[in-house]
Design an enzyme around this catalytic site. Structure first.
Site, PDB file in Angstrom:
ATOM      1  N   LYS A 213      41.553  34.477  24.845  1.00  0.00           N
ATOM      2  CA  LYS A 213      41.459  34.642  26.252  1.00  0.00           C
ATOM      3  C   LYS A 213      40.554  33.517  26.952  1.00  0.00           C
ATOM      4  O   LYS A 213      39.261  33.388  26.470  1.00  0.00           O
ATOM      5  CB  LYS A 213      40.976  36.018  26.592  1.00  0.00           C
ATOM      6  CG  LYS A 213      40.997  36.185  28.175  1.00  0.00           C
ATOM      7  CD  LYS A 213      39.972  37.100  28.549  1.00  0.00           C
ATOM      8  CE  LYS A 213      39.636  37.030  30.227  1.00  0.00           C
ATOM      9  NZ  LYS A 213      38.444  37.700  30.419  1.00  0.00           N
TER      10      LYS A 213
ATOM     11  N   GLY B 266      32.268  41.758  36.991  1.00  0.00           N
ATOM     12  CA  GLY B 266      31.219  42.790  37.212  1.00  0.00           C
ATOM     13  C   GLY B 266      30.910  43.167  38.552  1.00  0.00           C
ATOM     14  O   GLY B 266      30.053  44.079  38.775  1.00  0.00           O
TER      15      GLY B 266
ATOM     16  N   GLY C 256      37.017  42.493  38.476  1.00  0.00           N
ATOM     17  CA  GLY C 256      36.798  43.031  39.738  1.00  0.00           C
ATOM     18  C   GLY C 256      37.040  44.417  40.015  1.00  0.00           C
ATOM     19  O   GLY C 256      36.793  45.049  40.657  1.00  0.00           O
TER      20      GLY C 256
ATOM     21  N   ALA D 188      36.049  45.703  31.693  1.00  0.00           N
ATOM     22  CA  ALA D 188      34.975  46.101  31.033  1.00  0.00           C
ATOM     23  C   ALA D 188      34.193  46.844  31.705  1.00  0.00           C
ATOM     24  O   ALA D 188      33.930  48.054  31.538  1.00  0.00           O
ATOM     25  CB  ALA D 188      34.648  44.891  30.257  1.00  0.00           C
ATOM     26  N   SER D 189      33.336  46.100  32.626  1.00  0.00           N
ATOM     27  CA  SER D 189      32.164  46.617  33.479  1.00  0.00           C
ATOM     28  C   SER D 189      32.597  48.123  34.079  1.00  0.00           C
ATOM     29  O   SER D 189      31.512  48.753  33.972  1.00  0.00           O
ATOM     30  CB  SER D 189      31.699  45.912  34.399  1.00  0.00           C
ATOM     31  OG  SER D 189      31.360  44.544  33.843  1.00  0.00           O
TER      32      SER D 189
END
Lengths: 264, 400
Positions: free
Chosen positions: A98, A159, A186, A207-208
């Protein structure tokens, strides 16, 4: 196995949710979140992890049977990103990467010129490249043209949890792309993930939204459902938007429940 | 590498005439406090470590930050952290008395600030969690923060005043523990443990790297981030501990600059954590990175840069201070970030490891819990949630 699988570079996945590992409060919560998310593909920042260490993020992913997708987070130049990708290939034995090349620390927005350079170099070097890119339909096309295996546009900055700020661009990208388009960055909550899928994304990466949620495991499960729901809605085809109502119940003819006794 | 701190008695090793009551493998802060507490309660104790007083505490800043380091999902750990913080004054008094050395305990409190709107929102969320958890924490405006600490950057947008989060000097603390141990009759063997000896289904001592054996009635494994690598420990008992690297800087505040900071100051600067811990002797500790890079302890340009960049944003005046030390250490981290304390499924083997960010803070309660466990009584109630058995029963495949 479903009949609607995500296919990236000839590899098929049942799950359309790609998870990141950054910011997890603990390894155990990360593990439970990954299980709850149903993910089959998860990114790991190669600059922050030594894959040979036992008990690390990598061993959790290995134990869960989740494919590791190394990323080049923290790189500001094509040169750094290419180097990081090559080290990752050597360390993990995967030529998937990635690709992230960011322009500055404050926004973490991709640097389009460095990104395209790095993508071209890595594709030529035999990598399967999944680039984190701006939500720019032109750049997305160019990344596909140089041979990227997927396009990963951001909905909003990493994030930020601001969702998809330019849905129209996303539609333009998904309508024209010949490779999977994956929302990257996002998503703040489940509706963001569902919306991305409705717009035609092939998958969602986040993730976040999970690792920083108050209850990461619950949010991971919510995201799994959101991605599935959004995908089904996309395939089903939404109805046209109308200005005025259109009744869903018949307005003519009344049901006669008892044939012996008319309604009136 | 399977070696972990063990010991060496001298050029010739004589077979000990009789087994020691307790063998503590690892002479870092956790091993030392365990040894001292056990010796004080009347046991014969031997500590095995090539360099007692080393380990993560040589690098740690020594924040006793139960309140400012609160995280979602760590409420159980919070209770243990608070309990240990509560015991600190008495622990320090007893240790200073026993060793004749000062340990730099400073009841100065902590100020945790935000530098932009995003960091402020993050801090607000932490404040709400602190209040929900019944903790003392006061929200201050940016100006109020700067009135307390005038060296803070003008851009500070607000902060949390936590008067209960203090500090101690971990280097002086471990040095005092070594002295206190010696005075309490603890024997130090300066060598590595090669493997755990298991006899008849019971931990019975250790084989050292010189091939000699040390017999013991009970064994405490307190090897920090190396604890999961000791040979001879049955796999189901081996602690799932991994190293988490932290780079830390030490600056010196010249006398003419004092008082530069009067309390610990910390912040999340655009998502990354930084803290400045001022000692009364002029040392200013700036930390810390958090990296999953195995046993690597290299100090990197990027690590130092990020710490200085964030610290400078927080306290611009640090640019004038001498940079006196850069160092990296390894936090022993368990899958749930909480320590493993007390007996294992292997009779005779206790664990005292996995303290992650809180090794210094948790030293007093760890010493008390392990001394109680070694005495064979019931494990103190506060240690219940931290039994090593929480990992052995589920192996690592199952989620909990």
């Amino acid at each position: 196995m479903s009949d609607d699988r995500l296919v990236i570079a000839d590899t098929a996945f049942d799950s359309r949710l790609i998870m990141g590992t950054g910011g997890a409060p603990s390894l155990r919560l990360l593990e439970r979140s990954l299980i709850a998310s149903g993910t089959e593909l998860t990114t790991v920042a190669m600059r922050r992890v030594d894959p040979t260490v036992q008990g690390s993020v990598i061993s959790v992913l290995t134990r869960l049977g989740i494919r590791v997708l190394p990323n080049t987070a923290g790189c500001f130049t094509a040169g750094e990103a290419v180097l990081t990708a090559r080290l990752a290939r050597e360390a993990l034995g995967t030529d998937w990467v990635k690709l992230e090349v960011v322009a500055d620390e404050r926004t973490l927005l991709p640097d389009p010129i460095e990104l395209l350079d790095a993508a071209e170099t890595l594709v030529d070097d035999g990598f399967t490249v999944l680039p984190y890119t701006n939500d720019d339909p032109v750049l997305a096309q160019k990344l596909e043209d140089v041979g990227c295996a997927a396009i990963m546009p951001l909905g909003s900055p990493i994030g930020s949890g601001l969702g998809i700020r330019n849905p129209h661009n996303f539609s333009l990208i998904t309508e024209r792309a010949g490779v999977p388009v994956i929302l990257d960055a996002g998503a703040g909550t489940a509706s963001d993930a569902a919306f991305a899928m409705e717009l035609g994304c092939a998958a969602v990466m986040l993730a976040s939204a999970v690792t920083r949620a108050q209850e990461p495991v619950l949010m991971a499960e919510a995201m799994r459902h959101a991605v599935e729901a959004g995908r089904l809605a996309h395939r089903a085809g939404r109805i046209p938007r109308r200005h005025f109502a259109e009744a869903s119940s018949p307005v003519t003819g009344l049901a006669a429940l008892d044939p012996e006794r008319p309604a009136f | 590498m399977s070696r972990i701190p063990g010991s060496r008695t001298g050029p010739e090793e004589g077979r000990p005439p009789r087994p020691t009551d307790v063998l503590v493998i690892g002479g870092g802060i956790i091993g030392l406090v365990t040894a001292w507490r056990a010796a004080r309660s009347g046991m014969d104790v031997t500590v095995l470590d090539p360099r007692p007083g080393g380990g993560a505490a040589r690098v740690a800043a020594g924040m006793l930050a139960a309140v400012t380091e609160l995280h979602y999902g760590e409420e159980t750990l919070l209770a243990l952290n608070l309990e240990s913080a509560r015991r600190y004054p008495a622990f320090v008094a007893e240790l200073e008395e026993a060793s004749g050395q000062e340990v730099g305990y400073r009841a100065c409190g902590t100020l945790s600030v935000a530098l932009d709107a995003d960091d402020r929102a993050h801090l607000r969320e932490l404040h709400a969690l602190q209040l929900r958890s019944g903790l003392e924490s006061q929200w201050l405006s940016g100006r109020e923060c700067r009135r307390l600490e005038p060296m803070l950057a003008p851009g500070v947008r607000g902060g949390l005043r936590v008067d209960g989060d203090h500090q101690v000097d971990p280097r002086r603390l471990t040095a005092a523990l070594v002295t206190a141990c010696e005075r309490a009759g603890v024997v130090f063997r300066r060598a590595w443990a090669e493997r755990l000896s298991v006899v008849g289904g019971r931990a019975a001592g250790a084989v050292l790297d010189d091939g000699s054996e040390l017999a013991a009635g009970q064994v405490v494994l307190a090897g920090g981030s190396l604890s999961g690598r000791l040979a001879g420990v049955p796999p189901e008992v081996l602690p799932p501990v991994r190293p988490v690297k932290g780079q830390v800087l030490r600056l010196t505040v010249p006398v003419a600059f004092g008082p530069f900071l009067s309390r610990t100051v910390r912040a999340v600067v655009r998502g990354s954590h930084v803290y400045l811990v001022p000692r009364t002797n002029g040392e200013l500790v700036v930390g810390a990175t958090s990296e999953e890079l195995g046993w690597d302890t290299t100090v990197t340009a990027g690590g130092v840069y990020e710490l200085l960049r964030d610290a400078h944003e927080l306290v611009p005046g640090i640019t004038e201070l001498p940079l006196t030390e850069t160092r990296a250490g390894l936090r022993p981290c368990s899958p749930d970030n909480a320590p493993l304390l007390g007996p294992t499924e292997l009779p005779g083997l206790h664990l005292a490891t996995g303290h992650h960010r809180n090794g210094v803070l948790l030293a007093p309660v760890t010493g008390d819990v392990l001394a109680a466990a070694l005495a064979g009584g019931a494990l103190p109630a506060e240690a219940g949630p931290f039994t090593p058995r929480r990992f052995s029963s589920l192996s690592q495949e199952q989620p909990v």
